[in-house]
Scaffold this motif. Structure first.
Motif, short mmCIF file in Angstrom:
data_model
loop_
_atom_site.label_atom_id
_atom_site.label_comp_id
_atom_site.label_asym_id
_atom_site.label_seq_id
_atom_site.Cartn_x
_atom_site.Cartn_y
_atom_site.Cartn_z
N ASP A 40 69.99 66.00 61.54
CA ASP A 40 70.02 65.08 60.40
C ASP A 40 68.67 65.85 59.56
OD1 ASP A 40 71.98 63.52 61.07
OD2 ASP A 40 70.85 62.10 61.88
N TYR A 44 68.69 67.34 55.84
CA TYR A 44 67.85 66.94 54.59
C TYR A 44 67.23 67.86 53.89
CZ TYR A 44 64.80 64.04 51.96
OH TYR A 44 64.06 63.68 50.81
N GLY A 48 69.14 68.31 51.24
CA GLY A 48 68.83 67.02 50.72
C GLY A 48 69.86 65.91 51.22
N PRO A 51 67.30 60.54 53.44
CA PRO A 51 66.18 60.79 53.83
C PRO A 51 65.74 60.43 55.26
CG PRO A 51 66.09 59.24 51.90
CD PRO A 51 67.28 59.45 52.22
N ALA A 55 60.63 64.36 57.72
CA ALA A 55 61.01 65.38 56.75
C ALA A 55 59.87 65.74 55.97
CB ALA A 55 62.15 65.27 55.82
#
Length: 95
Positions: A40, A44, A48, A51, A55
């Motif tokens: 995940d 991101y 993208g 969120p 990150a």
């Protein structure tokens, strides 16, 4: 040798999945919560989407590493340590 993350490579973006997610699916690793969480995050950072809390910090660490390590092999080693440590942290938190 296996191609990775370029057009025509065995492991590259497929549909909405980034290369790391394709690797997880290819080796049936999506059921491992820590790797899924890393997936995940990588998704991101790469394209993208939803969120991920870690990150901004990981992105800052990688940006600094890029500035400090112009040599690709050394940069890869440094980034690998960051992601290995993050995997360990995710694994420990989920245990």
């Amino acid at each position: 040798a296996l191609g990775f993350d370029f057009d025509g490579a065995q492991f590259t973006h497929v549909g909405a999945r980034v290369s790391f997610e394709v690797l997880l699916a290819s080796f049936d690793l999506e059921k491992h919560a820590a790797l899924k969480r890393l997936g995940d995050l990588v998704h991101y950072l790469d394209v993208g989407g939803i969120p991920v809390a870690e990150a901004p910090g990981i992105e800052a660490l990688l940006r600094v590493a890029q500035q400090r390590q112009p040599d690709d092999d050394k940069l890869l080693n440094e980034a690998t340590r960051v992601f290995d440590d993050l995997h360990l942290a995710f694994s420990t938190a989920l245990a």
